[in-house]
Design a protein around this motif. Structure first.
Motif, PDB file in Angstrom:
ATOM      1  N   GLU A 195      29.605  56.122  55.354  1.00 26.50           N
ATOM      2  CA  GLU A 195      29.785  55.765  53.952  1.00 26.50           C
ATOM      3  C   GLU A 195      28.423  55.908  53.284  1.00 26.50           C
ATOM      4  N   GLY A 196      28.187  57.041  52.632  1.00 22.75           N
ATOM      5  CA  GLY A 196      26.869  57.291  52.059  1.00 22.75           C
ATOM      6  C   GLY A 196      25.830  57.392  53.165  1.00 22.75           C
ATOM      7  N   ASP A 197      24.787  56.573  53.084  1.00 27.24           N
ATOM      8  CA  ASP A 197      23.755  56.559  54.121  1.00 27.24           C
ATOM      9  C   ASP A 197      24.008  55.477  55.164  1.00 27.24           C
ATOM     10  N   ILE A 198      25.184  54.858  55.109  1.00 24.83           N
ATOM     11  CA  ILE A 198      25.521  53.804  56.068  1.00 24.83           C
ATOM     12  C   ILE A 198      26.585  54.308  57.041  1.00 24.83           C
ATOM     13  N   MET A 199      26.354  54.019  58.318  1.00 22.86           N
ATOM     14  CA  MET A 199      27.336  54.324  59.357  1.00 22.86           C
ATOM     15  C   MET A 199      27.932  53.010  59.855  1.00 22.86           C
ATOM     16  N   TYR A 200      29.255  52.922  59.859  1.00 29.95           N
ATOM     17  CA  TYR A 200      29.956  51.801  60.469  1.00 29.95           C
ATOM     18  C   TYR A 200      30.346  52.229  61.878  1.00 29.95           C
ATOM     19  N   ILE A 201      29.870  51.506  62.882  1.00 33.08           N
ATOM     20  CA  ILE A 201      30.082  51.907  64.273  1.00 33.08           C
ATOM     21  C   ILE A 201      30.556  50.730  65.102  1.00 33.08           C
ATOM     22  N   SER A 202      31.306  51.025  66.152  1.00 35.19           N
ATOM     23  CA  SER A 202      31.802  49.970  67.024  1.00 35.19           C
ATOM     24  C   SER A 202      30.642  49.247  67.712  1.00 35.19           C
ATOM     25  N   PRO A 203      30.764  47.924  67.920  1.00 35.35           N
ATOM     26  CA  PRO A 203      29.704  47.161  68.577  1.00 35.35           C
ATOM     27  C   PRO A 203      29.686  47.392  70.081  1.00 35.35           C
ATOM     28  N   SER A 204      28.552  47.181  70.679  1.00 40.42           N
ATOM     29  CA  SER A 204      28.390  47.380  72.121  1.00 40.42           C
ATOM     30  C   SER A 204      29.153  46.330  72.917  1.00 40.42           C
ATOM     31  N   GLY A 205      29.816  46.778  73.992  1.00 42.08           N
ATOM     32  CA  GLY A 205      30.440  45.862  74.937  1.00 42.08           C
ATOM     33  C   GLY A 205      31.809  45.349  74.562  1.00 42.08           C
ATOM     34  N   PHE A 206      32.381  45.811  73.454  1.00 45.84           N
ATOM     35  CA  PHE A 206      33.678  45.326  72.994  1.00 45.84           C
ATOM     36  C   PHE A 206      34.799  46.276  73.417  1.00 45.84           C
ATOM     37  N   ASP A 207      35.943  45.700  73.788  1.00 44.72           N
ATOM     38  CA  ASP A 207      37.169  46.486  73.888  1.00 44.72           C
ATOM     39  C   ASP A 207      37.494  46.948  72.471  1.00 44.72           C
ATOM     40  N   LEU A 208      37.688  48.243  72.276  1.00 43.48           N
ATOM     41  CA  LEU A 208      37.831  48.790  70.928  1.00 43.48           C
ATOM     42  C   LEU A 208      38.943  48.139  70.115  1.00 43.48           C
ATOM     43  N   GLN A 209      40.039  47.787  70.767  1.00 42.06           N
ATOM     44  CA  GLN A 209      41.167  47.249  70.010  1.00 42.06           C
ATOM     45  C   GLN A 209      41.016  45.771  69.679  1.00 42.06           C
ATOM     46  N   GLU A 210      39.925  45.152  70.131  1.00 41.29           N
ATOM     47  CA  GLU A 210      39.709  43.724  69.879  1.00 41.29           C
ATOM     48  C   GLU A 210      38.606  43.468  68.854  1.00 41.29           C
ATOM     49  N   ILE A 211      38.070  44.510  68.237  1.00 37.54           N
ATOM     50  CA  ILE A 211      36.975  44.344  67.274  1.00 37.54           C
ATOM     51  C   ILE A 211      37.522  43.792  65.951  1.00 37.54           C
ATOM     52  N   GLU A 212      36.920  42.690  65.482  1.00 35.57           N
ATOM     53  CA  GLU A 212      37.320  42.096  64.209  1.00 35.57           C
ATOM     54  C   GLU A 212      36.628  42.827  63.052  1.00 35.57           C
ATOM     55  N   ASP A 213      37.163  42.615  61.854  1.00 36.33           N
ATOM     56  CA  ASP A 213      36.646  43.323  60.684  1.00 36.33           C
ATOM     57  C   ASP A 213      35.139  43.160  60.523  1.00 36.33           C
ATOM     58  N   HIS A 214      34.647  41.944  60.707  1.00 38.61           N
ATOM     59  CA  HIS A 214      33.234  41.667  60.455  1.00 38.61           C
ATOM     60  C   HIS A 214      32.321  42.112  61.600  1.00 38.61           C
ATOM     61  N   GLN A 215      32.904  42.605  62.691  1.00 38.07           N
ATOM     62  CA  GLN A 215      32.106  42.950  63.864  1.00 38.07           C
ATOM     63  C   GLN A 215      31.697  44.424  63.927  1.00 38.07           C
ATOM     64  N   TRP A 216      32.214  45.248  63.035  1.00 42.90           N
ATOM     65  CA  TRP A 216      31.762  46.632  62.980  1.00 42.90           C
ATOM     66  C   TRP A 216      30.322  46.642  62.484  1.00 42.90           C
ATOM     67  N   VAL A 217      29.470  47.358  63.171  1.00 41.64           N
ATOM     68  CA  VAL A 217      28.029  47.292  62.899  1.00 41.64           C
ATOM     69  C   VAL A 217      27.620  48.351  61.875  1.00 41.64           C
ATOM     70  N   ARG A 218      26.836  47.920  60.900  1.00 45.05           N
ATOM     71  CA  ARG A 218      26.323  48.825  59.879  1.00 45.05           C
ATOM     72  C   ARG A 218      24.931  49.307  60.276  1.00 45.05           C
ATOM     73  N   VAL A 219      24.722  50.615  60.204  1.00 42.91           N
ATOM     74  CA  VAL A 219      23.438  51.208  60.574  1.00 42.91           C
ATOM     75  C   VAL A 219      23.042  52.224  59.506  1.00 42.91           C
ATOM     76  N   GLU A 220      21.798  52.178  59.061  1.00 43.30           N
ATOM     77  CA  GLU A 220      21.302  53.173  58.123  1.00 43.30           C
ATOM     78  C   GLU A 220      21.116  54.500  58.851  1.00 43.30           C
ATOM     79  N   ILE A 221      21.743  55.543  58.353  1.00 37.56           N
ATOM     80  CA  ILE A 221      21.687  56.835  59.029  1.00 37.56           C
ATOM     81  C   ILE A 221      20.288  57.445  58.953  1.00 37.56           C
TER      82      ILE A 221
END
Length: 216
Positions: free
Chosen positions: A31-57
């Motif tokens: 999203e623009g210069d921000i990447m939303y990525i899955s957090p480390s160590g999580f089962d993908l289907q159990e990630i909550e909305d607020h747990q997706w990690v934002r990273v500046e590209i």
């Protein structure tokens, strides 16, 4: 937020399709210069909305408390190299890993694979989660929408997550067909001319357009 809902939808699809096991695999959306990525160590289907990690590209700066996927460098490298893509998916599909670990490529055996997936790159084994792997992927991603990492997994990119997921499905299905065919005899591989004829079909170009334009 649409981006989060897309990530959650395809995170569940990846797990339910058996493309990853446990806490394996990762996915991201730009999203623009921000990447939303899955957090480390999580089962993908159990990630909550607020747990997706934002990273500046541009800088790689992590915005938040959770640690991003251990393959964050690979995702950043792809987004930096390919301003045309918005989504990245990395999984460990069984048949694709099996075929590639033998040193073979995944051949075109049925129309959908060559018609939709035009360029596949293969990388010899590189230790996962490292800058070495990120650089190796960056070297080939400009010309490929699918990167098969031998003894590791597959990375796909797309203008939408639906497109990236479809590429992953087709790659894995092609590897599966190849394995099954080899148990019964010598498979007939589609020729390059046959592949080019498939890519020229208006119906296939239309499907590609739908994948790139649809929200989900």
């Amino acid at each position: 937020m649409e981006t989060i809902q897309q990530l959650k939808l395809y995170a569940k699809k990846v797990v339910q399709a058996g493309l990853v096991v446990g806490a394996g695999g990762n996915l991201s959306i730009r999203e623009g210069d921000i990447m939303y990525i899955s957090p480390s160590g999580f089962d993908l289907q159990e990630i909550e909305d607020h747990q997706w990690v934002r990273v500046e590209i541009s800088t790689g700066k992590i915005l938040g408390d959770l640690k991003p996927s251990s393959e964050v460098l690979m995702h950043l490298a792809c987004f930096r190299k390919r301003p045309d893509i918005r989504a990245i998916l990395h999984a460990h599909p069984t048949y694709s890993v099996a075929v590639s670990s033998t040193g073979n490529m995944i051949p075109p055996l049925f129309p959908d694979f060559p018609a939709m997936v035009h360029n596949v790159s293969y990388l010899d084994y590189v230790i996962p989660t490292t800058e070495i792997l990120a650089n190796a992927v960056a070297d080939v991603i400009s010309d490929s929408d699918v990167v098969v990492m031998r003894n590791h997994g597959v990375l796909t990119v797309g203008k939408t997550m639906k497109e990236a997921y479809f590429y992953m499905q087709l790659t894995e299905e092609s590897a599966k067909v190849y394995v099954i065919a080899c148990t019964m005899g010598k498979p007939r591989i589609l020729t390059e001319q046959e592949c080019q004829e498939l890519r020229a079909l208006s119906s296939e170009r239309y499907r590609q357009t739908l994948l790139r334009n649809e929200v989900q």
